[in-house]
Design a protein around this motif. Sequence first.
Motif, PDB file in Angstrom:
ATOM      1  N   THR A  27      -6.379   1.443   1.548  1.00  0.00           N
ATOM      2  CA  THR A  27      -6.818   0.140   1.042  1.00  0.00           C
ATOM      3  C   THR A  27      -5.627  -0.793   0.961  1.00  0.00           C
ATOM      4  O   THR A  27      -4.605  -0.442   0.369  1.00  0.00           O
ATOM      5  CB  THR A  27      -7.474   0.278  -0.334  1.00  0.00           C
TER       6      THR A  27
ATOM      7  N   SER B 180      -9.591  -7.218  -0.518  1.00  0.00           N
ATOM      8  CA  SER B 180      -9.022  -5.978   0.019  1.00  0.00           C
ATOM      9  C   SER B 180      -9.683  -5.622   1.342  1.00  0.00           C
ATOM     10  O   SER B 180     -10.771  -6.095   1.671  1.00  0.00           O
ATOM     11  CB  SER B 180      -9.194  -4.823  -0.972  1.00  0.00           C
ATOM     12  N   CYS B 181      -8.992  -4.750   2.087  1.00  0.00           N
ATOM     13  CA  CYS B 181      -9.477  -4.214   3.358  1.00  0.00           C
ATOM     14  C   CYS B 181      -9.341  -2.703   3.349  1.00  0.00           C
ATOM     15  O   CYS B 181      -8.400  -2.165   2.762  1.00  0.00           O
ATOM     16  CB  CYS B 181      -8.638  -4.727   4.533  1.00  0.00           C
ATOM     17  N   SER B 182     -10.243  -2.035   4.029  1.00  0.00           N
ATOM     18  CA  SER B 182     -10.062  -0.620   4.340  1.00  0.00           C
ATOM     19  C   SER B 182      -9.493  -0.542   5.750  1.00  0.00           C
ATOM     20  O   SER B 182     -10.157  -0.939   6.719  1.00  0.00           O
ATOM     21  CB  SER B 182     -11.397   0.131   4.254  1.00  0.00           C
ATOM     22  N   TRP B 183      -8.273  -0.067   5.851  1.00  0.00           N
ATOM     23  CA  TRP B 183      -7.567  -0.033   7.138  1.00  0.00           C
ATOM     24  C   TRP B 183      -7.527   1.412   7.632  1.00  0.00           C
ATOM     25  O   TRP B 183      -6.908   2.270   7.005  1.00  0.00           O
ATOM     26  CB  TRP B 183      -6.166  -0.605   6.960  1.00  0.00           C
TER      27      TRP B 183
ATOM     28  N   CYS C 147      -9.122  -7.878   8.072  1.00  0.00           N
ATOM     29  CA  CYS C 147     -10.416  -8.304   7.558  1.00  0.00           C
ATOM     30  C   CYS C 147     -10.278  -9.690   6.957  1.00  0.00           C
ATOM     31  O   CYS C 147      -9.177 -10.177   6.725  1.00  0.00           O
ATOM     32  CB  CYS C 147     -10.960  -7.336   6.501  1.00  0.00           C
TER      33      CYS C 147
ATOM     34  N   GLY D 248      -4.753  -4.430  -0.423  1.00  0.00           N
ATOM     35  CA  GLY D 248      -5.288  -5.476  -1.283  1.00  0.00           C
ATOM     36  C   GLY D 248      -4.394  -6.696  -1.305  1.00  0.00           C
ATOM     37  O   GLY D 248      -3.237  -6.664  -0.895  1.00  0.00           O
TER      38      GLY D 248
ATOM     39  N   ASP E  23     -11.906 -11.618   3.558  1.00  0.00           N
ATOM     40  CA  ASP E  23     -12.685 -11.373   2.350  1.00  0.00           C
ATOM     41  C   ASP E  23     -12.887 -12.694   1.622  1.00  0.00           C
ATOM     42  O   ASP E  23     -11.945 -13.477   1.478  1.00  0.00           O
ATOM     43  CB  ASP E  23     -11.946 -10.377   1.449  1.00  0.00           C
TER      44      ASP E  23
ATOM     45  N   PRO F  57       0.812  -1.231   0.000  1.00  0.00           N
ATOM     46  CA  PRO F  57       0.000   0.000   0.000  1.00  0.00           C
ATOM     47  C   PRO F  57       0.836   1.266   0.000  1.00  0.00           C
ATOM     48  O   PRO F  57       0.292   2.374  -0.032  1.00  0.00           O
ATOM     49  CB  PRO F  57      -0.793  -0.118   1.300  1.00  0.00           C
TER      50      PRO F  57
END
Length: 597
Positions: free
Chosen positions: A351, A389-392, A381, A353, A383, A342
């Motif tokens: 994000t 992906s995660c929103s961190w 997270c 991924g 998925d 990231p």
Amino acid sequence: MGRRWSAAAVLALGSVAFHPPQTSSATWSATTSSSATVRAASDWTVPTVAVRDPGSPLRNTVTITADAADADSSLASVVIEAQPSGGGTWTTLCTATGQPWSCSWDTRTVSDGGHLLRARATDSAGNAATSAVVSTAVANSLLVLLDNPGDPLRGNVPLSAHVYNAGILTLTTRIEYSVAGSDNWKTACSGLGSELTCTWSTGALTSQEYDLRAVAVVGTTTYASAVITDVLVDNTAPSVTLTDPGSPLRGTVTLAAAASDAHSGIATVVHQYAVTGSSTWLTACTATTSPWSCRFDTSTTADGSYGFRAVATDAAGNSTTSAVLAARSIDNTVSSVSVEDPGSYLAGVVTVGATANSTAGVASVRIQRAPSGTSTWTDLCTDTSATYSCSWDTRTETDGLYDLRALLVDGHGGTTISATVSGRRVDNSPLRGVDVQTVNGGASAGKPDAGDQLVLSYSTLVNPATITAGWTGSPLAVSLRLRDGGLLGLGGRGDTIDVLRSGSPVGLGSVLLGQEYVKSGKTVAFNATMTASTGTVGGVPATIITVTLGTVASGTGIRGGNPSTMVWTPSASATDISGTACATAPVTESGPLDRDY
């Protein structure tokens, strides 16, 4: 974040004027008191302006015409200027205040030779623009002119020279070269008449810089052209060694190589692969900057045994192919997972991924983080559908270094763990850099000189005394240092600037220019003035630092850079008014790709 610094305590300037980092020159104003007021002109569109090519050569009195227009307001004036091609001062030919935007130029008032023409248009709102430069030649008497072959050169180089106003004279024309600065001239080629076109074979020459000139001999009289100095001849191939990518390879992998070039510098490193036993090499990916690495998605290639190699090409066109690393396996028949990087500096919500695949199907992908160097992994997270992906929200973390990884669970329940992306810094400091720009105010666009500006914008107010001791933000004499990237281990395109006071860097950090603005191994220092002003960034008061270049204080070797994107790395020694240190996250220049300065 809501605190304001007073004019007396911070800038001691009362009412000050500043220029934010836009290309427009329309007037801005700000008052630093208990409340900040910003006012801008309604027209921020710069005019368009171009000089018509008058042809070449020019004699006697000629008309020079510019085309200019403005989309939002009327044009106030167009200034047409000339300068000798070898450098010097721009001289005003005329200032036109109405159409046609043209001048009568008596070329007999200048010396014969190459000249540059440009126009500067200003609209009624004060916005100004400078045209591209047009080249021409003035020849009112016998003139020898050598066409510039460019730089760098290699192999067989086409050269051409012209003799103007020779009339019916019988003459011999030669093109000569000399090791730069030695004044020891040798003939590259020669011929009869006023036009000479030939090929200069540089293959046997030592790779270094040369001077070029053309001479015409009429009887016992010799006429010489202006000397084209410091033309780099580079017939030396670069060196390149491929880093072993390992085996087996799955998913998206990094291909890397070590490459170097002693003269014109590496331009590209192309990573290639071929099926074992085949001589058909395909491009995996291409690297254009150091480190010479790029990403290769192996899932686009059939499983099997492959050889890998790297081809390095320098700026002159010389190339070298590395040794082949044979029998490396690509195997995507089993599960593979990788977490996407990231970035090295993270703030706010980012994000994260992952890429995952499995012949048994992907049941889920878990993305995790841990304090760097520890094994304390925490889920960000899980998925169950691509893309993974995660929103961190990094604001919930303690600032510091973190490692990231992804875990794939396939359809059979097996788990595959990705490689770790290590040492990504979370830094949510409220003070950070937000933009870096340069403004051309000097004689030559794309070349640092007196009048140019470096503009650094912060996200909030900065205590100027933390940038340099005792500073209040008022104009301060400093030195802007420009260093060749090779001196800093950054390669030929890693030229870097920083700002010094009394020989020591101030707390602004450094700016990577991304191109060659000074010759190899050179350092140039400019006398400069540093000023802090207050503007509005993201709706809050913020500090804008402007460094205006003056004359060259020391060093030589300035050259014009190609279009590039600057990157500013701020210094943590700068703090906001509450003492919070500035984030050191690199800041990439906003706006379209252009020639800086």
